[in-house]
Write a protein that holds these residues in place. Sequence first.
Motif, PDB file in Angstrom:
ATOM      1  N   GLU A  56       4.130  11.454 -24.552  1.00 41.58           N
ATOM      2  CA  GLU A  56       4.373  10.010 -24.508  1.00 41.58           C
ATOM      3  C   GLU A  56       5.555   9.642 -25.403  1.00 41.58           C
ATOM      4  OE1 GLU A  56       1.969   5.859 -25.317  1.00 41.58           O
ATOM      5  OE2 GLU A  56       0.833   7.694 -24.932  1.00 41.58           O
ATOM      6  N   GLY A  57       6.477   8.895 -24.811  1.00 46.09           N
ATOM      7  CA  GLY A  57       7.653   8.442 -25.541  1.00 46.09           C
ATOM      8  C   GLY A  57       8.816   9.420 -25.547  1.00 46.09           C
ATOM      9  N   LYS A  58       8.610  10.598 -25.025  1.00 37.74           N
ATOM     10  CA  LYS A  58       9.686  11.603 -24.989  1.00 37.74           C
ATOM     11  C   LYS A  58      10.568  11.374 -23.762  1.00 37.74           C
ATOM     12  CE  LYS A  58       8.254  13.815 -28.645  1.00 37.74           C
ATOM     13  NZ  LYS A  58       9.003  13.931 -29.858  1.00 37.74           N
ATOM     14  N   GLU A  59      11.759  11.955 -23.796  1.00 39.32           N
ATOM     15  CA  GLU A  59      12.766  11.707 -22.761  1.00 39.32           C
ATOM     16  C   GLU A  59      12.297  12.033 -21.348  1.00 39.32           C
ATOM     17  OE1 GLU A  59      17.396  12.919 -21.739  1.00 39.32           O
ATOM     18  OE2 GLU A  59      16.350  13.961 -23.360  1.00 39.32           O
ATOM     19  N   PHE A  60      11.531  13.104 -21.180  1.00 41.95           N
ATOM     20  CA  PHE A  60      11.138  13.534 -19.840  1.00 41.95           C
ATOM     21  C   PHE A  60       9.651  13.311 -19.557  1.00 41.95           C
ATOM     22  CE2 PHE A  60      14.872  16.179 -20.970  1.00 41.95           C
ATOM     23  CZ  PHE A  60      15.750  15.632 -20.050  1.00 41.95           C
ATOM     24  N   GLU A  61       9.066  12.339 -20.243  1.00 44.13           N
ATOM     25  CA  GLU A  61       7.662  11.983 -20.014  1.00 44.13           C
ATOM     26  C   GLU A  61       7.425  11.649 -18.540  1.00 44.13           C
ATOM     27  OE1 GLU A  61       4.467   8.475 -21.262  1.00 44.13           O
ATOM     28  OE2 GLU A  61       6.525   8.384 -21.981  1.00 44.13           O
ATOM     29  N   TYR A  62       8.384  10.966 -17.915  1.00 44.96           N
ATOM     30  CA  TYR A  62       8.233  10.553 -16.522  1.00 44.96           C
ATOM     31  C   TYR A  62       8.046  11.747 -15.587  1.00 44.96           C
ATOM     32  CZ  TYR A  62      13.069  11.876 -15.479  1.00 44.96           C
ATOM     33  OH  TYR A  62      14.229  12.580 -15.290  1.00 44.96           O
ATOM     34  N   LEU A  63       8.631  12.891 -15.922  1.00 48.36           N
ATOM     35  CA  LEU A  63       8.462  14.077 -15.075  1.00 48.36           C
ATOM     36  C   LEU A  63       7.021  14.579 -15.122  1.00 48.36           C
ATOM     37  CD1 LEU A  63      11.636  16.284 -15.655  1.00 48.36           C
ATOM     38  CD2 LEU A  63      10.984  15.028 -13.602  1.00 48.36           C
ATOM     39  N   PHE A  64       6.453  14.613 -16.304  1.00 56.95           N
ATOM     40  CA  PHE A  64       5.061  15.046 -16.436  1.00 56.95           C
ATOM     41  C   PHE A  64       4.137  14.088 -15.690  1.00 56.95           C
ATOM     42  CE2 PHE A  64       1.018  15.026 -18.896  1.00 56.95           C
ATOM     43  CZ  PHE A  64       0.572  16.258 -18.480  1.00 56.95           C
ATOM     44  N   ASN A  65       4.388  12.793 -15.819  1.00 56.91           N
ATOM     45  CA  ASN A  65       3.578  11.809 -15.101  1.00 56.91           C
ATOM     46  C   ASN A  65       3.706  11.994 -13.592  1.00 56.91           C
ATOM     47  OD1 ASN A  65       2.740  10.711 -17.522  1.00 56.91           O
ATOM     48  ND2 ASN A  65       4.300   9.121 -17.532  1.00 56.91           N
ATOM     49  N   LEU A  66       4.905  12.276 -13.120  1.00 63.81           N
ATOM     50  CA  LEU A  66       5.120  12.519 -11.696  1.00 63.81           C
ATOM     51  C   LEU A  66       4.415  13.810 -11.256  1.00 63.81           C
ATOM     52  CD1 LEU A  66       6.552  11.348  -9.208  1.00 63.81           C
ATOM     53  CD2 LEU A  66       8.548  12.740  -9.822  1.00 63.81           C
ATOM     54  N   ALA A  67       4.444  14.823 -12.115  1.00 63.03           N
ATOM     55  CA  ALA A  67       3.759  16.086 -11.802  1.00 63.03           C
ATOM     56  C   ALA A  67       2.251  15.869 -11.679  1.00 63.03           C
ATOM     57  CB  ALA A  67       4.061  17.142 -12.861  1.00 63.03           C
ATOM     58  N   ILE A  68       1.683  15.072 -12.557  1.00 67.86           N
ATOM     59  CA  ILE A  68       0.247  14.776 -12.495  1.00 67.86           C
ATOM     60  C   ILE A  68      -0.069  14.007 -11.216  1.00 67.86           C
ATOM     61  CG2 ILE A  68      -1.628  13.484 -13.594  1.00 67.86           C
ATOM     62  CD1 ILE A  68      -0.831  16.133 -15.006  1.00 67.86           C
TER      63      ILE A  68
END
Length: 169
Positions: A145-157
């Motif tokens: 959370e709050g890191k630059e590529f957080e959105y990628l992990f969220n998309l992966a989930i």
Amino acid sequence: IRTAMGVMGDVTLSASSQIFGGFTIPNVDKTLAPYYKMSIDLYENEYRELNIDEKLVIVKARQKAYNDLKQELQGFEAKVNTTNSARGAFAFITYSFGDVDNEYEADLSRAILEVRMEGHGKSQHKKKLIFPKLVFIHDKEKHSEGKEFEYLFNLAIKCSSENMYPKVI
């Protein structure tokens, strides 16, 4: 990116058809990122010749290269899921990706996930494909959370909840 994806598809199918078991393409995002950047650079040069605003050049070039990337990834998925190996089965191919260090690698990871979620076929009858198996490499320093590529992990989930893959390691 088109040429690189074509070569990767040909080599992958050839190699996987001659072995028993799976075939993994590790860090596919890192492998293809230089070719993706070359496509962006090529399109930027083409758009600059039109004498349009530099910001628009960058946006349009990036968008065109990203569309090419998604189209090639979709073609690779279709090829992998419709070509039988010498032993009569589909190639068991795995991508690992997600441990990104820059925007080009991040675009590749995002495109892989989006293509999988979109599925294949006519819009009313889209099918989710099985191969390549997707493995997302999570790094808490990059994806928390709050890191630059957080959105990628969220998309992966999100992708995993809809498609069974990617597996997250």
